[in-house]
Enzyme design. Sequence first.
Site, PDB file in Angstrom:
ATOM      1  N   ASP A  77      46.272  50.427  37.430  1.00 26.86           N
ATOM      2  CA  ASP A  77      44.943  49.850  37.495  1.00 26.86           C
ATOM      3  C   ASP A  77      44.535  49.998  38.970  1.00 26.86           C
ATOM      4  O   ASP A  77      45.389  50.175  39.855  1.00 26.86           O
ATOM      5  CB  ASP A  77      44.919  48.383  37.043  1.00 26.86           C
TER       6      ASP A  77
HETATM    7  C1  BGC Z   1      39.778  47.280  36.040  1.00 28.78           C
HETATM    8  C2  BGC Z   1      39.968  48.477  35.138  1.00 28.78           C
HETATM    9  C3  BGC Z   1      39.032  49.580  35.577  1.00 28.78           C
HETATM   10  C4  BGC Z   1      39.314  49.907  37.030  1.00 28.78           C
HETATM   11  C5  BGC Z   1      38.410  50.993  37.583  1.00 28.78           C
HETATM   12  C6  BGC Z   1      39.877  47.627  37.509  1.00 28.78           C
HETATM   13  O1  BGC Z   1      39.504  46.553  38.295  1.00 28.78           O
HETATM   14  O2  BGC Z   1      40.747  46.315  35.731  1.00 28.78           O
HETATM   15  O3  BGC Z   1      39.730  48.135  33.814  1.00 28.78           O
HETATM   16  O4  BGC Z   1      39.196  50.704  34.758  1.00 28.78           O
HETATM   17  O5  BGC Z   1      39.085  48.739  37.817  1.00 28.78           O
HETATM   18  O6  BGC Z   1      37.125  50.537  37.750  1.00 28.78           O
END
Ligand code: BGC
Length: 754
Positions: free
Chosen positions: A229
Amino acid sequence: MEIDAVIRQMTLEEKASLCSGMDFWHTKEVERLGIPSEMLCDGPNGLRKQEDKADHMGINESIQAVCFPTASAVAASFDRKLAGKIGKTLGRECQAEGVSMLLGPGVNIKRSPLCGRNFEYYSEDPYQSSEMAAAYIKGLQSMEVGACIKHFSANNQETRRQSGDSVMDERTLHEIYLASFEQAVKEGKPAGVMCSYNRVNGTFASENKELLTDILRARWGYDGIVVTDWGAVKDRVKGLGAGLDLEMPGGDGSRANDMRIVKAVRDGILPESTLDETVRHILQFIDKYRPGRHPEAVFDREEDYQTALEAAKECGVLLKNECGLLPLAQGTKAAFIGGFIESPRIQGSGSSYIHSARIPSILDCIQGMENVSYAKGFDVASDETDEAALAEAVELAGKCEVAVIFAGLPGRSEAEGADRLHLELPPNQNRLIVAIKAVQPRTIVVLSNGAPVTMPWAAQIPAILEMYLAGDGSSEAAMSLLYGKTNPSGKLAETFPLCLEDTPSFLNFPGEKGRAEYHEGVFVGYRYYDKKKMDVLFPFGHGLSYTTFRYTGCVLSEDHIRDTDRVTVSVTVENTGKRAGKEVVQLYTGQCGSTIRRPVRELKGFEKIELQPGSKKTIQFTLDKSAFAYYETAIHDWYVESGHYEISIGSSSRDIRCKTQLYIEASQPLPIEVSAETSIGDLLGHPKTAAAMQKIFGNLLGKAADEADSGSSSMGEGAGNLMQGAMEMPIGALESFGVLTREQLDTFLDSLRS
Ligand code: BGC
């Protein structure tokens, strides 16, 4: 691309550098070797492609796109084909926009309705969630665009999401939280798995070898990339060794980690072969999922809006409809009330936020409609009652034949990064609903929210339509459902509880000091409410239609099988009403009299069918071991106990229309650990030890049992209980009672083990 040949030509530095992105949204290119850079973008309910300033919280602009219903709405459709169609449409958009991977779907289990990101997740039920996710993944990847299932794993709250520890027992982890990923990974074969920020039982997901390698790759056979993530890397070298491939976002922040990888290989801490494996995963992804494979693909926003609208119509759930108040007849004198009429709430906030090209409002939809008047009634941006607006709405409602109130959660209460603090609608909305009902008995409430809310007025309001966050088509879809152009067919993929205090995780959500203990175990959602025989506001699987369905049959192909066999169950469903409609036929299984604490019933099959009035259809469900098994920690695997199982088929988890039973025989007994602490009953009951036990103790026990049965025992009326006590006695205690000497006991236990 000849992947092995490319890896052989790469320097150590090039390999390490490929393990993190080039910037916020791109992988790195290695020009010398012809490795291109690929773009990853947020989804899952639309394409959030940022061409300029990047961020992961939905703050900066992204290109104009189409917002599809969010996952909680799509789940309510219970329609795999629909999830697949949304995926495929998004795949086409990605191809047209040069995007190789869309970051979705999100399949975390709705442990509590308070989780701030529940609108992005499907269900409280792992089977429902993984089925919908698999369909979405297959649709998306049919356009050669990778899906990235997220957030792996046990990321069920936003409070301290970057550091919190989700603490649970092995069975709960596998049976509920991993199960939501398992089928989706095995069947959907997503190109990517995104590891979550949190810890799972003490170890960060991004460096959790058990999750990323032992379970994901070794057990589930996963061969795609594991992506972090955004910003979830803690110890990069440890993570890489645990099975984490690509660090995102890339750029300046990740450069130091690339160097740490190089150093770890040079210092002999990290085998180069491990790095090669990671590089292989990344290259395989780059090779396989590439834009440009579908030059015919165009991002037609109007066409995709229509797909989003059709989807939204499938998602609306008719929660209540007394006296056939809905559908409304055209021309009914109606008061349309509520701040959401001007500003529809169609999606949640955060990284999934889509910059919609066009969002028709209810106000747009009622333009030119005769006999429909509008009063705002409340301001979406405020919790305070605007007395003048309320009075105006009440006056209008009193003058009309019906009132339709558009209520819901304001955007500020459902967003990534924070959990909700309560389940209530803003007080000004609750007050307005009661005030309107006082002057207009024919009041309908239409809700826009990504997760359950309490409805203190539910008993008094005759009709309630839950629209969830249904994307750009929300308003047009709501109108179509209200006026009966579309017959509602959505069902809840989560329970709506009566109050927050009733929820299974109430005492342990969001935990303390960053530690969330999942004490409710496998009893999540309806598994909990059913076990405790609790009333709920609306149960899992509930949703009404403007027509009615009759279920007959529930016929098994066999009524006695082994756990390695399959069995089919068929049921016939007939549309007994006057309108064409769709029904979600749900199949639940439950074990009758288990030695393990198990839910009363668990969803193990569903099919959405369409029926014309008077017509019927027979549906067949094929069930295998997975429909009856629980996760047994003694073998670290799924297991089916020998015994009777109930199969119930119905229109909701609490509206079961037919039932049948079957007997399943386990092909393997569970292993038994023989020691002085093993109980006499367990040894007598286990096929491996039963015969030897009978030989030695049969006479003695038989006599005691007869005495207990006949009541002739010198032990009195409680003889039966004492008998049970004897069964539970550790065999080692026989020494204390002088039945066996220590030597005799040891010899006997040895013989039982062999
Ligand atoms: C989120 C993800 C997301 C990623 C990119 C993170 O903060 O948890 O779901 O895909 O950011 O934006």
